[in-house]
Design an enzyme around this catalytic site. Sequence first.
Site: not given
Lengths: 326, 400
Positions: A62, A131
């Site tokens: 990321e 999540h």
Amino acid sequence: MAVEKMSIAKALNESLRKALEQDPKVLIMGEDVGKLGGVFRITDGLQKDFGEERVIDTPLAESGIVGTAIGLALRGYRPVVEIQFDGFVFPAYDQIVTQLAKMHARALGKVKMPVVVRIPYAGGIGAVEHHSESPEALFAHVPGLKVVSPSNASDAYWMLQQAILSDDPVIFFEPKRRYWDKGEVDFDAIPGELHKARVSREGSDVTLAAYGPMVKVCLEAAAAAAEEGKSVEVLDLRSMSPVDFDGIQASVEKTRRLVVVHEAPVFLGVGAEIAARITERCFYHLEAPVLRVGGFHAPYPPARLEDEYLPGLDRVLDAVDRSLAY
Amino acid sequence: MTVESTAARKPRRSSGTKRAAGAANAAAKPAAATAQTLDAVPQLVQLLTPEGDRVDNAENAEFAPFVADITTEDLRGLYRDMVMTRRFDGEATALQRQGELGLWASLLGQEAAQIGSGRALNDEDYVFPTYREHGVAWCRGVDPTNLLGMFRGVNHGGWDPNLNNFHLYTIVIGSQTLHATGYAMGVAKDGADSAVIAYFGDGASSQGDVAEAFTFSAVYNSPVVFFCQNNQWAISEPTERQMRVPLYQRAQGFGFPGVRVDGNDVLACLAVTRWALDRARRGEGPTLVEAFTYRMGAHTTSDDPTKYRRDEETAAWEAKDPILRLKAHLLATGGADEAFFTELEAESEAMGKRVREAVRAMPDPDTMAIFENVYADGHALVDEERAQFAAYLASFEEGH
């Protein structure tokens, strides 16, 4: 096809497609965004139509995704990067906060950072940990970033267009549990300002201010309250940085009561800032303290508990009642 | 990954394998380097000994042709660059001691690594420095006084990166290696015949961002040179605290070549960087160059190296001084006479004086600059706070 009914996911896909068509400098980058079309299929079919040079599958890194997007922006590109899930943004947080947010200022305005970071966020889909988080306050707190979240298909389409056109970095939070909600998109419309709140439902007794996934809950709460004879106004904030305080103030001067609702933890959240500012601005208009409904100061719980954790109809209505009781 | 022959790494300067524009630079093009070819990478590329003698050996044979065109005048130019840079650096250190700068990160001892690599660049190449690349900035034509603004505290960078293709200094260790990689990805997309160079230190090599930059540049075959100045110390942490294998060997695991060069040998640094940039421009992807050098001073003016390293170590490196080395070579070969050195001394003194005066004359920024350039498109909260603060400041003036 001036007006078409479609899901938020499809509206985002159409928005990205239009951006890729309109400007050869727009790039899509992220994990699995190419052949797979993203884990939520937001980028479905884009690589097929625009090629691997425009829709780029990246390594699973990321910081690398955002860091290279910064370099591409310095070269004149307009990268739209996808972080696969909210809880995965933190390896990139350093690049976003120390580099992306500050580059324009450090260069005394000589360079621009037109980077959009798309993040499917918040809960309600029964996922495993990392999540379902709502980290928007962490980004809204950072000068140099703009932070927005659509709540419906039309906004999904138009706000993403506007974010890509912006010369500032925009953190674009997508309410993942609403991806499949359908709504009308007018492709020929003249969209409202990206950072302006919208009155989603008119009311006169109390204002509910929300954004992203909680707008729908607030609209349902307003409908339920109406059956009890209470007139609830629902304000879709749409932008968390900047916040449209003028829009909130206008609503509060009318209803004299404000409840801010979000999924993120209440403590030091966007609602805290709104409560403080609106108290300053509307002290003599308020009939009740600004109340907040949101998440607890605890890690997002396992899926079997998220229905208890997420603010639902009852918790929002309870806050409406408490506000009206003053 | 298929193993290619060692010939794949040989320089092909005139072979005309110029990168084709656009789509030819497919994102997933595999890097040319392989484990087999990397085994042949020499330990330390050197062209000038510490005594100033030219070296011709197997280790430098691949790189020496890249400086075959260097004339005696060019050597004097490199010498001048190093002397001017050292003089500037010394002036900045003095200005910090006099309280004119809040902090200074000295490059003392690293002049050859920076001038050698900096002079290898073409105008259209793009540089991503860390915060010690004063010599590279000199090579790019950046006004030295521009470098001092952030250390004086009047800005956080302050120059236009696109004016000299020299990006802003980056304080967070290793972040800029990703920016360089992304920029290089853009260069490849544009089909441009230029390269990107990212500077960082041995300490930064421990950062995840550097590893991610290696990964991205390798898989996208990006035209970027990673130029690590291994100056042996990351503030007080020695290289043993950063790595267990020689740094240049790390490139092998990512699938591109790594070369260790004598960082105090300006000619070798020029040759190796030219070689690496050439590979990048020809579409052969990234290279890691480890310039083996030494930071003679403190990390910044805030630390005290006597607390963490021995005098004998510093003394041993003094004997390898990059400037004395080239001076010895120029004198031994008749490349320069005393008049040259005397003139240069006067020139560097004049530059030092100019820098000193410029810094002292540097104005503090306007208070309202706090609110400038936070956003390109504006932001309601910034506008509101700017107006409130302006009114607050104005209230004092009204009161008097």
